[in-house]
Design a protein around this motif. Structure first.
Motif, PDB file in Angstrom:
ATOM      1  N   LEU A  14       0.815  -1.222   0.000  1.00  0.00           N
ATOM      2  CA  LEU A  14       0.000   0.000   0.000  1.00  0.00           C
ATOM      3  C   LEU A  14       0.843   1.264   0.000  1.00  0.00           C
ATOM      4  O   LEU A  14       0.366   2.336   0.312  1.00  0.00           O
ATOM      5  CB  LEU A  14      -0.924   0.025   1.228  1.00  0.00           C
ATOM      6  N   LYS A  15       2.106   1.141  -0.329  1.00  0.00           N
ATOM      7  CA  LYS A  15       2.983   2.308  -0.213  1.00  0.00           C
ATOM      8  C   LYS A  15       2.999   3.188  -1.447  1.00  0.00           C
ATOM      9  O   LYS A  15       3.631   4.233  -1.451  1.00  0.00           O
ATOM     10  CB  LYS A  15       4.398   1.850   0.128  1.00  0.00           C
ATOM     11  N   THR A  37       1.677   5.791  -4.359  1.00  0.00           N
ATOM     12  CA  THR A  37       0.876   7.004  -4.270  1.00  0.00           C
ATOM     13  C   THR A  37       0.021   7.195  -5.530  1.00  0.00           C
ATOM     14  O   THR A  37      -0.600   8.223  -5.711  1.00  0.00           O
ATOM     15  CB  THR A  37       1.777   8.231  -4.036  1.00  0.00           C
ATOM     16  N   HIS A  91      -7.477   0.312  -2.359  1.00  0.00           N
ATOM     17  CA  HIS A  91      -6.438  -0.409  -3.100  1.00  0.00           C
ATOM     18  C   HIS A  91      -6.926  -1.805  -3.491  1.00  0.00           C
ATOM     19  O   HIS A  91      -6.486  -2.352  -4.495  1.00  0.00           O
ATOM     20  CB  HIS A  91      -5.174  -0.517  -2.256  1.00  0.00           C
ATOM     21  N   VAL A 140      -1.508   6.826   3.935  1.00  0.00           N
ATOM     22  CA  VAL A 140      -1.721   5.695   3.024  1.00  0.00           C
ATOM     23  C   VAL A 140      -2.922   5.872   2.093  1.00  0.00           C
ATOM     24  O   VAL A 140      -2.855   5.523   0.918  1.00  0.00           O
ATOM     25  CB  VAL A 140      -1.849   4.366   3.809  1.00  0.00           C
ATOM     26  N   PRO A 144      -3.041   9.986  -0.726  1.00  0.00           N
ATOM     27  CA  PRO A 144      -2.318  10.539  -1.884  1.00  0.00           C
ATOM     28  C   PRO A 144      -3.106  10.482  -3.191  1.00  0.00           C
ATOM     29  O   PRO A 144      -3.113  11.461  -3.953  1.00  0.00           O
ATOM     30  CB  PRO A 144      -1.033   9.698  -1.972  1.00  0.00           C
ATOM     31  N   LEU A 147       9.949   3.751  -0.131  1.00  0.00           N
ATOM     32  CA  LEU A 147       8.535   3.955  -0.469  1.00  0.00           C
ATOM     33  C   LEU A 147       7.778   4.615   0.671  1.00  0.00           C
ATOM     34  O   LEU A 147       6.939   5.497   0.463  1.00  0.00           O
ATOM     35  CB  LEU A 147       7.886   2.616  -0.828  1.00  0.00           C
ATOM     36  N   SER A 148       8.077   4.191   1.899  1.00  0.00           N
ATOM     37  CA  SER A 148       7.420   4.806   3.061  1.00  0.00           C
ATOM     38  C   SER A 148       7.807   6.275   3.154  1.00  0.00           C
ATOM     39  O   SER A 148       6.968   7.143   3.404  1.00  0.00           O
ATOM     40  CB  SER A 148       7.834   4.114   4.354  1.00  0.00           C
ATOM     41  N   ASN A 198       8.716   8.222   0.841  1.00  0.00           N
ATOM     42  CA  ASN A 198       8.065   8.967  -0.231  1.00  0.00           C
ATOM     43  C   ASN A 198       6.597   9.266   0.102  1.00  0.00           C
ATOM     44  O   ASN A 198       6.099  10.378  -0.107  1.00  0.00           O
ATOM     45  CB  ASN A 198       8.154   8.165  -1.538  1.00  0.00           C
ATOM     46  N   GLN A 199       5.921   8.253   0.675  1.00  0.00           N
ATOM     47  CA  GLN A 199       4.513   8.462   1.024  1.00  0.00           C
ATOM     48  C   GLN A 199       4.374   9.545   2.103  1.00  0.00           C
ATOM     49  O   GLN A 199       3.481  10.397   2.041  1.00  0.00           O
ATOM     50  CB  GLN A 199       3.923   7.143   1.522  1.00  0.00           C
ATOM     51  N   GLN A 245       4.993  12.941   0.556  1.00  0.00           N
ATOM     52  CA  GLN A 245       3.820  13.405  -0.203  1.00  0.00           C
ATOM     53  C   GLN A 245       2.752  13.981   0.709  1.00  0.00           C
ATOM     54  O   GLN A 245       2.112  14.979   0.394  1.00  0.00           O
ATOM     55  CB  GLN A 245       3.219  12.231  -0.980  1.00  0.00           C
TER      56      GLN A 245
END
Ligand code: SF4
Lengths: 196, 460
Positions: free
Chosen positions: A30-31, A33, A84, B35, B38, B78-79, B81-82, B85
């Motif tokens: 779920l990471k 965007t 998702h 989560v 975005p 990835l975390s 980046n989230q 954002q």
């Protein structure tokens, strides 16, 4: 959102009850965007073993079954509100999910993404499973305009319920934002009155 | 005919109703996290739609965040980046954000009530199913999908069909060692995981009116696990006392006026519910789950049932349990006390009270993850941290942590974890991890013994 009117397709039987959204798309995926790419990881932990090898016993890896319709056991989509899950199913190429029961949030999420949840009776569901087991090439037709689902080979068909407003949205590919924005004046009036 | 608590709050928020269709419900407060937001921000941007009421949105970072070394940059790309954002989106749109490290940061459903953002009579939504937690205040609060997050961004409203009403009444006095978590696990084990689908639930009766706000939040939190969109408890003096003086709570005369309104909210005596259940408090014992959905619960000292259906068999196979067996004495290597169900100060007080002067079993990894920075600070201020450290427990920093294992806090393949969280789904706490849901008391006792024990025998 893509419009949906009628579909005839072969189907994939997933005869498991209470499939939760953690199974449809595990949390570790779920990471992202964006909405794209979730299809690759749909049912990830059922499709693949922990070492990354393919689980041949899982129905999605069974080449005898394919199609745009997933037929699943009772109470599909329970658990987390993650949209998702709907993106993953759509990303995998599915258009319709058939079950005897859908969890609330999942149902709303799928309708908002052009994925049609078709709720049928327990009896009809087991007939479909039976028909698909007997002949994996059995075709199912879902007609949104008529609100019916029929199965080739068995003379049975059933009608299904859908909120009339949501039906219009699905048929035309509209979403709720368009409608809500058209009501802005009323929303502002409501706010003004609420403050007094 | 009288109105229910739910009717009163709902009706006060209906902007308009479509003929034979959904209603437009006004949302007072929108909570967001990294989560599920975005894609909603992106959607609005692509369509050139501004955020309608940024002042009614509060953001926090919780799902993805590490629970160690929060002062360092987040390792996972990835975390990171989230989280970045979320910060950028909030800054761009003028939305309040309690980012990692902020004194108000925490799990969204712990942070908002403790800051007084959650108040009776409100409508609150968040892209997270456990938003039902806020119902403890007599609030209509429920989880939404990302498309709906975008709708609320655009209009501060949602299009909804009014759900049916359900009331669960529990009267009598709870036995020693029976906590709010046991009450809700008991209810779900009795009525099943889809009994509430299509309904909004009200919890009523002596057990809930005598319960603390923390306890009420634990109960309402798990409403979603029986399929209900949300659960509510009528606001009363316990509620007003809790809200009073909190950072964003109304003050002075304003507060007095609010209380007068809040007092009108409880269900009228002649209100009719579409469905009702009644339970007796004396039937409830400390609970534990043996399977892979929260409805698969038994009393701690009980036996796993012997059922024939395929789901039951699949669950037992995953858990590596046998039908008919007891869970008492099962060796356990992981204990997790945390999540929006049980990570408030009261939960840590209960655990600390039991743990004091004892030491955890050598085989056990025991993680304590506070729900927020404020809870963390209180754990220290009350001296609980020392108790836990002396017992060999690891107190980590706030976040969702092993509740959904999006960050590094994962339970290894095949291991059992006695957890105070809310979901025991396959893989929820890590691939192949086996989750056993329980109260903070049962979890603390498991950590000390290194196996599941009948904690009631300890208490007597
Ligand atoms: S603690 Fe768990 S259930 Fe609660 S918000 Fe976080 S991930 Fe969701």
């Amino acid at each position: 959102m893509e419009a949906f009117a009628k579909l005839t397709s072969t189907a994939i039987p997933l005869e498991i009850e209470n499939i939760d959204t953690d199974q449809i798309i595990p949390a570790r995926f779920l990471k992202a965007t964006d909405k794209e790419g979730f299809g690759d990881n749909v049912f990830r932990d059922w499709r693949f073993h922990e070492d990354g090898s393919i689980n041949n016993k899982f129905i999605l890896n069974d080449t005898t079954y394919e199609g745009k319709i997933l037929v699943a056991g009772n109470n599909f989509g329970c658990g987390s509100s993650r949209e998702h899950a709907a993106w993953a199913l759509v990303g995998y190429g599915l258009k319709v999910i058939v079950s005897s029961f859908f969890a609330d949030i999942f149902k709303g999420n799928s309708l908002n993404n052009g994925l049609l949840p078709v709720q049928v009776s327990e009896g009809f569901l087991s007939e479909i499973f039976h028909a698909l087991k007997k002949d994996p090439t059995t075709k199912i037709t879902v007609d949104l305009e008529q609100q019916t689902i029929s199965v080739e080979g068995i003379s049975l068909n059933e009608s299904f319920e859908i909120d009339p407003y949501k039906k219009t949205c699905m048929l035309n590919g509209y979403d709720d934002i368009d409608y809500l924005l058209s009501k802005k004046t009323q929303i502002e009036a409501f706010e003004a009155q609420k403050l007094n | 005919m009288g109105k229910t608590l739910f009717d009163k709050v709902w009706d006060a928020h209906v902007v308009d109703a479509m003929k034979d269709g959904p209603q437009i419900l006004y949302i007072d407060q929108h909570l967001i996290h990294e989560v599920t937001s975005p894609q909603a921000f992106k959607e609005l941007e692509e369509r050139g739609i501004p955020i309608f009421r940024p002042n009614q949105i509060v953001a926090t970072a919780d799902h993805n965040t590490p629970t160690l070394n929060q002062h360092l940059p987040v390792k996972d790309l990835l975390s990171r980046n989230q989280l970045k954002q979320l910060s950028e989106n909030c800054e761009k749109h003028g939305i309040t954000l309690y980012a990692l490290g902020h004194q108000y940061n925490g799990i969204v459903h712990v942070m908002a009530p403790e800051l007084g953002i959650t108040q009776p009579g409100m409508t609150i939504v968040c892209g997270d199913s456990h938003t039902s937690t806020h119902g403890a205040f007599g609030t209509i609060a429920f989880g939404i999908g990302t498309s709906q997050v975008a709708q609320v961004f655009a209009s501060q409203c949602l299009l909804l069909t009014k759900p049916k009403s359900l009331r669960i009444t529990v009267n009598g006095t709870l036995k020693k060692g029976v906590l709010p978590k046991d009450v809700i696990l008991y209810i779900i084990s009795q009525i099943g995981t889809n009994a509430g689908t299509g309904y909004f639930c009200e919890y009523a009766g002596e057990v809930f009116s005598q319960m603390s706000m923390e306890g009420r939040m634990t109960v309402c939190n798990m409403s979603i696990e029986m399929g209900a969109r949300g659960g509510m408890i009528a606001p009363d003096d316990t509620t007003f006392e809790y809200v009073k003086g909190r950072t964003f709570a109304p003050k002075g005369l304003d507060f007095e006026q609010k209380i007068a309104y809040w007092k009108t909210l409880p269900s009228d005596p002649d209100a009719v519910f579409d469905k009702e259940y009644h339970f007796d408090a004396s039937d409830i014992e400390p609970m534990i789950t043996y399977g892979t959905n929260p409805g698969m619960g038994i009393k701690l000292s009980g036996n796993i049932p012997e059922l024939q259906d395929a789901s039951f068999k699949k669950a037992l196979e995953y858990m590596n349990f046998q039908p008919g067996e007891r869970l008492i004495d099962k060796p356990i290597n992981y204990v997790f006390i945390g999540s929006c169900t049980n990570s408030r100060i009261e939960d840590f007080r209960i655990a600390a009270h039991f743990v004091k002067g004892k030491r955890k079993a050598p085989n056990v990894t025991a993680w304590l993850v506070p729900g927020s920075r404020q809870v963390e600070a209180q754990i220290e201020a009350e001296g609980l941290k020392t108790i836990f450290e002396e017992a060999g427990f690891q107190l980590r920093q706030p976040g969702c942590s092993a509740c959904l294992a999006m960050n590094d806090d994962k339970i290894p393949q095949g291991e059992y974890c006695v957890s105070t969280s809310n979901r025991n789904f396959e893989g929820r706490q890590g691939q192949g991890a086996r989750t056993i849901l329980a109260s903070p008391l049962v979890a603390a006792a498991t950590a000390i013994e290194g196996k599941i024990i009948d904690v009631t025998q300890y208490l007597n």
